[in-house]
Enzyme design. Structure first.
Site, PDB file in Angstrom:
ATOM      1  N   SER A   1       1.037  -1.105   0.016  1.00 31.64           N
ATOM      2  CA  SER A   1       0.029  -0.132   0.016  1.00 31.64           C
ATOM      3  C   SER A   1       1.088   1.169  -0.029  1.00 31.64           C
ATOM      4  CB  SER A   1      -1.053  -0.072   1.258  1.00 31.64           C
ATOM      5  OG  SER A   1      -2.022   0.830   0.877  1.00 31.64           O
TER       6      SER A   1
ATOM      7  N   ASP B   1      -8.807  -6.729  -4.591  1.00 29.17           N
ATOM      8  CA  ASP B   1      -8.391  -5.319  -3.874  1.00 29.17           C
ATOM      9  C   ASP B   1      -9.503  -4.404  -3.985  1.00 29.17           C
ATOM     10  OD1 ASP B   1      -7.355  -3.142  -2.496  1.00 29.17           O
ATOM     11  OD2 ASP B   1      -5.450  -3.436  -3.070  1.00 29.17           O
TER      12      ASP B   1
ATOM     13  N   HIS C   1      -7.099  -6.295  -0.131  1.00 25.80           N
ATOM     14  CA  HIS C   1      -6.071  -5.227   0.016  1.00 25.80           C
ATOM     15  C   HIS C   1      -4.899  -5.899   1.266  1.00 25.80           C
ATOM     16  CE1 HIS C   1      -4.073  -1.467  -0.266  1.00 25.80           C
ATOM     17  NE2 HIS C   1      -4.121  -1.301   1.063  1.00 25.80           N
TER      18      HIS C   1
END
Length: 267
Positions: free
Chosen positions: A90, A218, A245
């Site tokens: 991320s 995701d 995610h």
């Protein structure tokens, strides 16, 4: 958990450094770090500043470099000739990009795990700015607020229960959802600081081998945006996992297999 077959025997001193995303900490890698270590890999999962068990509050971390400093300190401590596989999840993609820019000779490969991936043409904030401009994610109950009246500190960010459940951990177990909700900390995207930085260079960050792991389920940084980043900044290899995610919690076995393949190929 049994060590994956691909990793059994002969991984030697291969070193993998796992870098968490915003609001998370090194704890988020526990399902991945454990089997990797059992298979013989050296694994570090540092807490970035004001994250995990790092004692600092966010207001004491005014810049993205300050936030990244624990990772930079780890790489600085490695002996000459020692190279690691850096894995950024991320927002952690921007952290590992900065680390590769700072210590290219200590990085065997950079792995972007459903992560923001800067290029060498635009400032490091560019991919996040495009993400916001394109309205790729409904912020839902995410709380964004200024840390100081003067606006000198970056905007703080904390994910709410709904966005965690529906966008980030929708494939995770109820137990993992409870764990994550209890351990999240206030963080920042540090866009105000990153927008002032120069692009990472082709000679340093650009010279390091790169792998992108697309998480196809995701709902946070969606599949299409992940693939746009790869088109914008081509990498050496693209892998896929059918995961949400927070893949390290929802699909740890698949991720371990993926990371052992990468470490064995590039390290």
């Amino acid at each position: 958990m049994d060590a994956p077959a691909a990793a059994q025997g002969g991984c030697g001193n291969k070193h993998i450094v796992l870098v968490h995303g915003a609001c998370l900490g090194g704890w988020s890698w526990f399902k991945v770090a454990t089997p990797l270590r059992a298979a013989g890999y050296r694994v570090d999962a540092p807490d970035l500043a004001a994250s995990g068990v790092d004692p600092r509050p966010l207001r004491e971390v005014p810049t993205f470099r300050d936030y990244t400093q624990p990772l930079l300190d780890l790489l600085a401590s490695l002996p000459e000739g020692h190279r690691v596989v850096l894995v950024g999840h991320s927002l952690g993609g921007v952290n590992v990009a900065l680390a590769a820019e700072t210590f290219p000779d200590k990085v065997a490969a950079v792995v972007f795990l459903c992560a923001f991936m800067p290029d060498c043409a635009a400032r490091p904030s560019h991919v996040m700015e495009k993400f916001v401009e394109g309205k790729w994610l409904d912020s839902m109950d995410t709380e964004m607020k200024p840390q100081d009246a003067e606006g000198k500190l970056p905007m703080s960010m904390m994910f709410g229960a709904r966005i965690i459940r529906e966008k980030f951990l929708q494939l995770c177990s109820p137990e993992d959802l409870t764990l994550a909700a209890s351990l999240l900390r206030v963080s920042s995207m540090f866009v105000e600081d990153l927008v002032l930085q120069q692009p990472y260079t082709k000679e340093r960050y650009g010279s390091v081998r790169k792998v992108y792991i697309v998480c196809t389920e995701d709902h946070g940084i969606v599949d299409k945006f992940q693939r746009w980043m790869v088109e914008n900044n081509p990498v050496d290899e693209v892998k896929e996992i059918a995961a949400d995610h927070v893949v390290m919690l929802s699909r740890p076995d698949e991720l371990v297999r993926c990371l052992t393949d990468i470490a064995d190929k590039y390290a």
